[in-house]
Scaffold this motif. Structure first.
Motif, PDB file in Angstrom:
ATOM      1  N   TRP A   1      87.347  30.363  14.461  1.00 36.87           N
ATOM      2  CA  TRP A   1      86.535  31.233  15.326  1.00 36.87           C
ATOM      3  C   TRP A   1      86.524  32.653  14.780  1.00 36.87           C
ATOM      4  O   TRP A   1      86.151  32.861  13.647  1.00 36.87           O
TER       5      TRP A   1
ATOM      6  N   GLY B   1      80.784  27.947  14.102  1.00 36.96           N
ATOM      7  CA  GLY B   1      80.897  26.483  13.960  1.00 36.96           C
ATOM      8  C   GLY B   1      79.610  25.945  13.362  1.00 36.96           C
ATOM      9  O   GLY B   1      78.929  25.124  13.963  1.00 36.96           O
ATOM     10  N   THR B   2      79.293  26.396  12.160  1.00 34.87           N
ATOM     11  CA  THR B   2      77.952  26.148  11.593  1.00 34.87           C
ATOM     12  C   THR B   2      77.751  24.716  11.085  1.00 34.87           C
ATOM     13  O   THR B   2      76.625  24.244  10.980  1.00 34.87           O
ATOM     14  N   GLY B   3      78.833  24.018  10.726  1.00 27.72           N
ATOM     15  CA  GLY B   3      78.685  22.639  10.212  1.00 27.72           C
ATOM     16  C   GLY B   3      77.806  22.620   8.973  1.00 27.72           C
ATOM     17  O   GLY B   3      78.069  23.328   7.993  1.00 27.72           O
TER      18      GLY B   3
ATOM     19  N   ALA C   1      72.953  24.088  10.223  1.00 28.57           N
ATOM     20  CA  ALA C   1      71.698  23.813  10.932  1.00 28.57           C
ATOM     21  C   ALA C   1      71.130  25.036  11.676  1.00 28.57           C
ATOM     22  O   ALA C   1      69.995  25.459  11.408  1.00 28.57           O
ATOM     23  N   ILE C   2      71.932  25.615  12.581  1.00 29.26           N
ATOM     24  CA  ILE C   2      71.408  26.699  13.417  1.00 29.26           C
ATOM     25  C   ILE C   2      71.148  27.946  12.569  1.00 29.26           C
ATOM     26  O   ILE C   2      70.063  28.546  12.624  1.00 29.26           O
TER      27      ILE C   2
ATOM     28  N   SER D   1      86.637  30.558   8.802  1.00 28.34           N
ATOM     29  CA  SER D   1      87.467  31.236   9.805  1.00 28.34           C
ATOM     30  C   SER D   1      87.675  30.329  11.011  1.00 28.34           C
ATOM     31  O   SER D   1      86.804  29.542  11.373  1.00 28.34           O
TER      32      SER D   1
ATOM     33  N   THR E   1      70.040  20.408  19.699  1.00 21.99           N
ATOM     34  CA  THR E   1      70.494  21.724  19.223  1.00 21.99           C
ATOM     35  C   THR E   1      69.310  22.636  18.880  1.00 21.99           C
ATOM     36  O   THR E   1      69.444  23.860  18.827  1.00 21.99           O
TER      37      THR E   1
ATOM     38  N   THR F   1      87.070  17.228  14.340  1.00 23.00           N
ATOM     39  CA  THR F   1      87.107  18.692  14.562  1.00 23.00           C
ATOM     40  C   THR F   1      85.752  19.224  15.015  1.00 23.00           C
ATOM     41  O   THR F   1      85.679  20.310  15.587  1.00 23.00           O
TER      42      THR F   1
ATOM     43  N   ASP G   1      82.696  28.667   9.841  1.00 19.25           N
ATOM     44  CA  ASP G   1      83.283  27.368  10.212  1.00 19.25           C
ATOM     45  C   ASP G   1      84.737  27.362   9.731  1.00 19.25           C
ATOM     46  O   ASP G   1      85.085  28.038   8.763  1.00 19.25           O
ATOM     47  N   CYS G   2      85.564  26.579  10.421  1.00 20.68           N
ATOM     48  CA  CYS G   2      86.966  26.485  10.000  1.00 20.68           C
ATOM     49  C   CYS G   2      87.141  25.406   8.944  1.00 20.68           C
ATOM     50  O   CYS G   2      88.208  25.281   8.341  1.00 20.68           O
ATOM     51  N   CYS G   3      86.102  24.628   8.710  1.00 21.60           N
ATOM     52  CA  CYS G   3      86.204  23.495   7.789  1.00 21.60           C
ATOM     53  C   CYS G   3      85.539  23.864   6.456  1.00 21.60           C
ATOM     54  O   CYS G   3      84.311  23.992   6.374  1.00 21.60           O
TER      55      CYS G   3
HETATM   56  C1  LIG Z   1      79.495  20.387  17.217  1.00 24.16           C
HETATM   57  S1  LIG Z   1      79.742  20.890  15.555  1.00 24.16           S
HETATM   58  C2  LIG Z   1      78.272  21.880  15.332  1.00 24.16           C
HETATM   59  C3  LIG Z   1      77.761  21.917  13.922  1.00 24.16           C
HETATM   60  C4  LIG Z   1      76.393  22.620  13.776  1.00 24.16           C
HETATM   61  N1  LIG Z   1      76.426  23.960  14.313  1.00 24.16           N
HETATM   62  C5  LIG Z   1      75.320  21.817  14.491  1.00 24.16           C
HETATM   63  O1  LIG Z   1      74.887  22.227  15.563  1.00 24.16           O
HETATM   64  O2  LIG Z   1      74.917  20.777  13.947  1.00 24.16           O
HETATM   65  C6  LIG Z   1      81.035  22.058  15.723  1.00 24.16           C
HETATM   66  C7  LIG Z   1      81.430  22.797  14.451  1.00 24.16           C
HETATM   67  O3  LIG Z   1      82.473  23.718  14.804  1.00 24.16           O
HETATM   68  C8  LIG Z   1      83.451  23.724  13.794  1.00 24.16           C
HETATM   69  N2  LIG Z   1      84.715  24.166  14.394  1.00 24.16           N
HETATM   70  C9  LIG Z   1      85.566  23.458  15.185  1.00 24.16           C
HETATM   71  N3  LIG Z   1      86.625  24.202  15.524  1.00 24.16           N
HETATM   72  C10 LIG Z   1      86.440  25.419  14.948  1.00 24.16           C
HETATM   73  C11 LIG Z   1      87.208  26.609  14.908  1.00 24.16           C
HETATM   74  N4  LIG Z   1      88.379  26.697  15.538  1.00 24.16           N
HETATM   75  N5  LIG Z   1      86.736  27.658  14.213  1.00 24.16           N
HETATM   76  C12 LIG Z   1      85.553  27.568  13.558  1.00 24.16           C
HETATM   77  N6  LIG Z   1      84.780  26.462  13.537  1.00 24.16           N
HETATM   78  C13 LIG Z   1      85.212  25.386  14.228  1.00 24.16           C
HETATM   79  C14 LIG Z   1      83.482  22.291  13.285  1.00 24.16           C
HETATM   80  O4  LIG Z   1      84.034  22.212  11.991  1.00 24.16           O
HETATM   81  C15 LIG Z   1      81.993  21.912  13.368  1.00 24.16           C
HETATM   82  O5  LIG Z   1      81.337  22.179  12.149  1.00 24.16           O
END
Ligand SMILES: C[S@@+](CC[C@H](N)C(=O)[O-])C[C@H]1O[C@@H](n2cnc3c(N)ncnc32)[C@H](O)[C@@H]1O
Length: 276
Positions: free
Chosen positions: A168, A117-119, A122-123, A166, A95, A204, A140-142
């Motif tokens: 997306w 989708g910040t998790g 990291a980015i 949110s 990444t 997710t 992020d949705c979580c």
């Molecule tokens: C592959 S992980 C990437 C996490 C981080 N960006 C990284 O690169 O380590 C995907 C992220 O997208 C988020 N995600 C999944 N579906 C989503 C949605 N519908 N809306 C927003 N975020 C979402 C997940 O919760 C997760 O944190």
């Protein structure tokens, strides 16, 4: 006597395959709060009973397959130490390619960057660290992943990043506001057998329908309404998804489409620019 050498040898006996030796050292360092360099030069140091108990508890969990990053609660990404837990993906070195690509764009001061989708953050946090002049929003949705990302931002004092829960773009105002949208969305085929090394990470964060392409496709089409004219979209994807992602970007009307190769020589990130 429970010296470092004795304790490590006992742990290595439990891991007959010998594939976890580095992890066992990391776990011991975590339990005695010392660095690996220190460990090597202090093999006669006595480990307390409490530390031994804590260490073997973690060793057994590691042997059961729980990733070392979850056991010690952190992972390094772009030289930043990030807190992680079971609600966040463990950031991967691949990444960092996205971060480097974003920095190489040399966007001007005050550019607006959206990390979808910040998790663990990291980015977004790596970009804010390198370009404190950018306005960064991490979505992020979580909710529990976002809490970890916020905690990381606070610890690293990266206050140019804001956070939003949110699905997306659902909670964002629909305006062409962003200079760069960057995303590592879930892209593992949800019908595929779960590989052992992904077993403990949140579903997710990993899985998407339509051969893993659903979320990538959604982000590609939706981003068009939020990116400025000529704004950039950069996406991470599976090593075998480059062709599909390029095709989807083309269909959606992006230009300047490009794919970057990771350190293993695999197609790992693809991007393009919104219509002018
Ligand atoms: C592959 S992980 C990437 C996490 C981080 N960006 C990284 O690169 O380590 C995907 C992220 O997208 C988020 N995600 C999944 N579906 C989503 C949605 N519908 N809306 C927003 N975020 C979402 C997940 O919760 C997760 O944190």
């Amino acid at each position: 006597m429970n010296t470092i050498e004795v304790v490590l040898d006992r742990a290595k006996e439990l891991n007959r395959k010998g594939d976890l030796n580095r992890d066992l050292e990391v776990l011991l360092c975590h339990c005695i709060n010392k660095s690996r360099a220190w460990l090597y030069s202090h093999s006669e140091y006595i480990v307390t009973d409490f530390q031994v108990e804590k260490f073997f508890d973690l060793v057994l969990k590691r042997i059961r397959g729980i990733p070392v990053a979850y056991l010690i609660g952190r992972r390094e990404f772009w030289s930043l130490e990030l807190e992680v837990n079971e609600s966040t993906l463990i950031p991967r070195p691949e990444t960092e390619l996205l971060v480097q690509w974003a920095l190489d764009l040399n966007l001007p001061e005050n550019s607006r960057v959206l990390d979808l989708g910040t998790g663990s953050g990291a980015i977004a946090l790596a970009l804010a660290f390198e370009r404190p002049d950018w306005e960064v929003l991490a979505v992020d949705c979580c909710g529990s992943a976002l809490s970890v990302a916020k905690e990381n931002a606070m610890k690293l004092q990266l206050d140019s990043v804001s956070f939003l829960e949110s699905n997306w773009y659902e909670s964002l105002t629909k305006t062409t506001y962003w200079d760069l949208v960057i995303s590592n969305p879930p892209y593992v085929d949800n019908k595929a057998r779960i590989p052992n090394d992904l077993y403990f990470e949140p579903a997710t964060a990993l899985y998407s329908s339509n051969s893993g392409l659903s979320d990538l496709t959604k982000v590609i089409f939706e981003s068009k309404d939020y990116l400025k004219s000529s704004g950039f979209l950069i996406l991470e994807h599976g090593f075998d998804q480059g062709r599909d992602v390029r095709k989807t970007l083309e269909t959606a009307g992006y230009f300047g489409i490009e794919t970057k190769i990771d350190l293993a020589g695999l197609e790992r990130a693809t991007g393009g620019r919104n219509v002018e």
